[in-house]
Design an enzyme around this catalytic site. Structure first.
Site, PDB file in Angstrom:
ATOM      1  N   TYR A  78      82.610   6.485  46.659  1.00 65.64           N
ATOM      2  CA  TYR A  78      82.561   6.332  48.123  1.00 65.64           C
ATOM      3  C   TYR A  78      81.183   5.900  48.599  1.00 65.64           C
ATOM      4  CZ  TYR A  78      87.225   8.131  48.354  1.00 65.64           C
ATOM      5  OH  TYR A  78      88.568   8.255  48.204  1.00 65.64           O
ATOM      6  N   VAL A  79      80.168   6.616  48.148  1.00 64.90           N
ATOM      7  CA  VAL A  79      78.811   6.306  48.616  1.00 64.90           C
ATOM      8  C   VAL A  79      78.311   5.001  47.997  1.00 64.90           C
ATOM      9  CG1 VAL A  79      76.410   7.103  48.495  1.00 64.90           C
ATOM     10  CG2 VAL A  79      78.217   8.692  49.165  1.00 64.90           C
ATOM     11  N   LYS A 113      86.087   0.280  38.016  1.00 62.27           N
ATOM     12  CA  LYS A 113      85.327   0.135  39.269  1.00 62.27           C
ATOM     13  C   LYS A 113      84.364  -1.048  39.166  1.00 62.27           C
ATOM     14  CE  LYS A 113      85.790   4.903  40.770  1.00 62.27           C
ATOM     15  NZ  LYS A 113      85.212   6.137  41.237  1.00 62.27           N
ATOM     16  N   GLU A 138      83.312   9.772  55.426  1.00 66.03           N
ATOM     17  CA  GLU A 138      84.439   8.932  54.997  1.00 66.03           C
ATOM     18  C   GLU A 138      85.307   8.637  56.209  1.00 66.03           C
ATOM     19  OE1 GLU A 138      86.329  10.715  51.558  1.00 66.03           O
ATOM     20  OE2 GLU A 138      84.375  10.959  50.609  1.00 66.03           O
ATOM     21  N   PHE A 197      61.994  35.122  64.398  1.00 63.30           N
ATOM     22  CA  PHE A 197      62.401  36.523  64.324  1.00 63.30           C
ATOM     23  C   PHE A 197      63.809  36.689  64.919  1.00 63.30           C
ATOM     24  CE2 PHE A 197      61.354  41.155  65.401  1.00 63.30           C
ATOM     25  CZ  PHE A 197      61.688  41.556  64.124  1.00 63.30           C
ATOM     26  N   CYS A 224      71.426  40.111  76.880  1.00 64.60           N
ATOM     27  CA  CYS A 224      72.650  39.302  76.947  1.00 64.60           C
ATOM     28  C   CYS A 224      73.271  38.978  75.596  1.00 64.60           C
ATOM     29  CB  CYS A 224      72.368  38.008  77.700  1.00 64.60           C
ATOM     30  SG  CYS A 224      71.884  38.311  79.395  1.00 64.60           S
TER      31      CYS A 224
HETATM   32  N1  LIG Z   1      81.698  11.052  49.989  1.00 65.58           N
HETATM   33  C1  LIG Z   1      80.938  11.270  51.040  1.00 65.58           C
HETATM   34  O1  LIG Z   1      81.366  11.235  52.187  1.00 65.58           O
HETATM   35  C2  LIG Z   1      79.475  11.557  50.841  1.00 65.58           C
HETATM   36  C3  LIG Z   1      78.604  11.444  51.932  1.00 65.58           C
HETATM   37  C4  LIG Z   1      77.259  11.666  51.740  1.00 65.58           C
HETATM   38  C5  LIG Z   1      76.785  12.019  50.494  1.00 65.58           C
HETATM   39  N2  LIG Z   1      77.646  12.165  49.453  1.00 65.58           N
HETATM   40  C6  LIG Z   1      77.098  12.505  48.138  1.00 65.58           C
HETATM   41  O2  LIG Z   1      76.975  11.309  47.381  1.00 65.58           O
HETATM   42  C7  LIG Z   1      77.254  11.573  46.010  1.00 65.58           C
HETATM   43  C8  LIG Z   1      78.406  10.689  45.556  1.00 65.58           C
HETATM   44  O3  LIG Z   1      79.548  11.033  46.276  1.00 65.58           O
HETATM   45  P1  LIG Z   1      80.864  10.132  46.206  1.00 65.58           P
HETATM   46  O4  LIG Z   1      81.825  10.726  47.163  1.00 65.58           O
HETATM   47  O5  LIG Z   1      80.510   8.705  46.317  1.00 65.58           O
HETATM   48  O6  LIG Z   1      81.344  10.439  44.698  1.00 65.58           O
HETATM   49  P2  LIG Z   1      82.479   9.677  43.868  1.00 65.58           P
HETATM   50  O7  LIG Z   1      83.039  10.658  42.927  1.00 65.58           O
HETATM   51  O8  LIG Z   1      83.396   8.914  44.777  1.00 65.58           O
HETATM   52  O9  LIG Z   1      81.649   8.571  43.054  1.00 65.58           O
HETATM   53  C9  LIG Z   1      80.777   8.895  42.018  1.00 65.58           C
HETATM   54  C10 LIG Z   1      80.785   7.753  41.016  1.00 65.58           C
HETATM   55  O10 LIG Z   1      79.774   7.981  40.049  1.00 65.58           O
HETATM   56  C11 LIG Z   1      80.261   7.481  38.805  1.00 65.58           C
HETATM   57  N3  LIG Z   1      79.427   8.023  37.731  1.00 65.58           N
HETATM   58  C12 LIG Z   1      79.459   9.219  37.118  1.00 65.58           C
HETATM   59  N4  LIG Z   1      78.502   9.304  36.172  1.00 65.58           N
HETATM   60  C13 LIG Z   1      77.834   8.132  36.209  1.00 65.58           C
HETATM   61  C14 LIG Z   1      76.737   7.608  35.475  1.00 65.58           C
HETATM   62  N5  LIG Z   1      76.105   8.314  34.560  1.00 65.58           N
HETATM   63  N6  LIG Z   1      76.323   6.366  35.757  1.00 65.58           N
HETATM   64  C15 LIG Z   1      76.933   5.630  36.709  1.00 65.58           C
HETATM   65  N7  LIG Z   1      77.993   6.057  37.416  1.00 65.58           N
HETATM   66  C16 LIG Z   1      78.422   7.307  37.172  1.00 65.58           C
HETATM   67  C17 LIG Z   1      81.710   7.915  38.785  1.00 65.58           C
HETATM   68  O11 LIG Z   1      82.457   7.182  37.841  1.00 65.58           O
HETATM   69  C18 LIG Z   1      82.106   7.630  40.240  1.00 65.58           C
HETATM   70  O12 LIG Z   1      82.587   6.313  40.370  1.00 65.58           O
HETATM   71  C19 LIG Z   1      77.531  13.062  45.916  1.00 65.58           C
HETATM   72  O13 LIG Z   1      76.320  13.720  45.615  1.00 65.58           O
HETATM   73  C20 LIG Z   1      77.974  13.425  47.311  1.00 65.58           C
HETATM   74  O14 LIG Z   1      77.738  14.780  47.614  1.00 65.58           O
HETATM   75  C21 LIG Z   1      78.983  11.912  49.596  1.00 65.58           C
END
Ligand SMILES: NC(=O)c1ccc[n+]([C@@H]2O[C@H](COP(=O)([O-])OP(=O)(O)OC[C@H]3O[C@@H](n4cnc5c(N)ncnc54)[C@H](O)[C@@H]3O)[C@@H](O)[C@H]2O)c1
Length: 437
Positions: free
Chosen positions: A11-12, A36, A161, A262, A268
């Site tokens: 997603y990110v 992907k 999202e 603190f 209130c």
């Molecule tokens: N989803 C959200 O809305 C959101 C918003 C802000 C921050 N975050 C943070 O961002 C981070 C990612 O979240 P996400 O929702 O995109 O996760 P996700 O699970 O959708 O994507 C993570 C991706 O990382 C890949 N991955 C795993 N190991 C890897 C490696 N060694 N090298 C390269 N790719 C690798 C996975 O295959 C996967 O495609 C998390 O820390 C999450 O907390 C998420």
């Protein structure tokens, strides 16, 4: 325009690839999931999300988006690597940063053969201290030096999202934390097309802010739902109530009250919170958020007492006894609870309170003073310096303009500040201690 690699195309990462390309940068994506990588390399998103299909295809068509299954290629073709891999909870609740470290190790290996400066940006949500761990990991694996050959920047992602593209392009703030000036300058250049303010902070502040934000969002949802449950029982429209609540941007939706310091008190807050909890109880409603607020406040007073005991002196002064500055109101004052507890531990006490002195002089509130704190009145001093000069520990519960000079003048007296004087010149002195900052 920058050359950026994005590690992690979920997603990110996927939104990051599309949006960074839209800002004009050249982006190469890498993921351990070949499917992907395959999709991104054709200009297709890896997620279902508003606006992302067009965004990816536009970036692909102008030649700014590609992807690879080779970490070497990703690092070699970029000056900056954004790491966006998952950080799920481990069974004990902590965030598991093993995917992040695995990505960072791959980057580190590739950096061995790279002669130009490289920046690693942590976009994933991580616990405070991760920036240091990442830096040390890269140093070990690459044989390169942080600050000379590479730098690590903490740059949390704030997107939601469903609104991810728009949130990326219009963030409330862009937060960047790094010890490296060159890397910070580069981050400013990358985000320059965005109109949002870019704030430089320490890496740990950049790391913890996501925990704080998301915990507060969770608190807002549960608070709203508990109010909804109570209102429903009373046949009150909870949405009208919360709409009204949100229209007060002076006290409710504002920075007011958001100052670690603190405990609360006064006539209130404690009273009305109890009243609301009573309403819930009388309808057999469990409201754990509302019912644990008072406990949290009590524990905070105990925390202050614990700290006084750890400091371990017997002669203690308190500056400020009323429930807050600017009033002689003593009702439910947390400072009174603390003073009583300190006396109960066998310490000697001296108290200075400007507003109680005025109340005594003008004989306002005399009955309350004599009825509520007859046991504390003998400890009241007329002059703040008398308290400081005759004690070993001074607890500040309200701001007082004379205190900073007294901290400098009495270096052998320990000052425990519960409100934050906000005076940089005394915060670094060895006899000054901030209570929760
Ligand atoms: N989803 C959200 O809305 C959101 C918003 C802000 C921050 N975050 C943070 O961002 C981070 C990612 O979240 P996400 O929702 O995109 O996760 P996700 O699970 O959708 O994507 C993570 C991706 O990382 C890949 N991955 C795993 N190991 C890897 C490696 N060694 N090298 C390269 N790719 C690798 C996975 O295959 C996967 O495609 C998390 O820390 C999450 O907390 C998420």
């Amino acid at each position: 325009m920058a050359k950026i690699s994005v590690f992690g195309l979920g997603y990110v990462g996927c939104v990051g690839v599309g949006c960074l390309a839209k800002l004009g940068h050249h982006v190469i994506g890498y993921d351990v999931d070949a499917n992907k990588v395959n999709r991104i390399s054709k200009g297709l998103p890896t997620i279902v999300e508003r606006d992302v299909d067009d965004l990816m295809m536009d970036g692909f068509n102008v030649g700014r988006i590609k992807a690879t299954t080779s970490t070497e290629e990703a690092v070699a073709q970029s000056d900056i690597s954004f790491v966006c891999v998952g950080t799920p909870n481990a069974p004990d609740g902590r965030l598991n940063i093993s995917y992040l470290l695995s990505a960072v190790q791959m980057i580190g290996k590739t950096l061995r053969a790279k002669s130009t400066f490289h920046i690693v940006v942590i976009r994933s949500t991580v616990p405070p201290g991760t920036n240091d761990i990442v830096s040390t990991t890269i140093e070990k694996i690459s044989g390169k030096k942080a600050g000379i050959n590479f730098a690590v920047v903490s740059n949390p992602e704030f997107l939601r999202e469903g609104m991810a593209v728009s949130d990326f392009l219009n963030p409330p703030l862009t937060v960047i934390g790094s010890e490296d000036k060159r890397a910070l300058k580069m981050m400013h250049e990358i985000y320059e097309p965005l109109v949002s303010e870019i704030v430089e902070v320490s890496p740990k502040v950049a790391e913890i802010i996501k925990f704080v934000n998301n915990s507060y969002h969770a608190l807002k949802v549960t608070f709203g739902n508990e109010i909804g449950a109570i209102c429903k029982k009373l046949n009150i429209d909870s949405h009208q109530v919360m709409d009204l609540f949100c229209r007060d941007d002076q006290l409710n939706i504002s920075s007011y009250y958001f100052k670690p310091g603190f405990a609360y008190g006064g006539s209130c807050l404690p009273k009305d919170l109890k009243g609301l909890n009573f309403l819930a109880q009388s309808h057999q409603l469990e409201v754990p958020v509302l019912s644990s607020i008072d406990l949290s406040n009590e524990l905070h007073i105990h925390r202050a007492l614990d700290r006084v005991q750890q400091i371990g002196v017997r002669s203690v002064g308190i500056v400020g006894l009323t429930f807050k500055a600017g009033t002689d109101d003593l009702r439910n004052s947390a400072a009174i609870q603390l003073a009583e507890a300190i006396l109960g531990k066998g310490c000697t006490l001296r108290i200075y309170d400007r507003f109680l002195n005025i109340a005594q002089e003008k004989e306002t509130n005399l009955r309350e003073l004599n009825e509520n704190i007859p046991h504390l009145l003998p400890f009241l001093e007329k002059n703040v310096e008398d308290v400081v000069a005759k004690t070993k520990l001074v607890i500040i519960t309200v701001r007082n303009p004379e205190i900073p000079d007294l901290i400098r003048k009495y270096p052998h007296v320990h000052f425990l500040d519960l409100v934050r004087l906000k005076d940089q010149s005394v915060e670094s002195l060895p006899n000054y201690e901030g209570f929760c900052w």
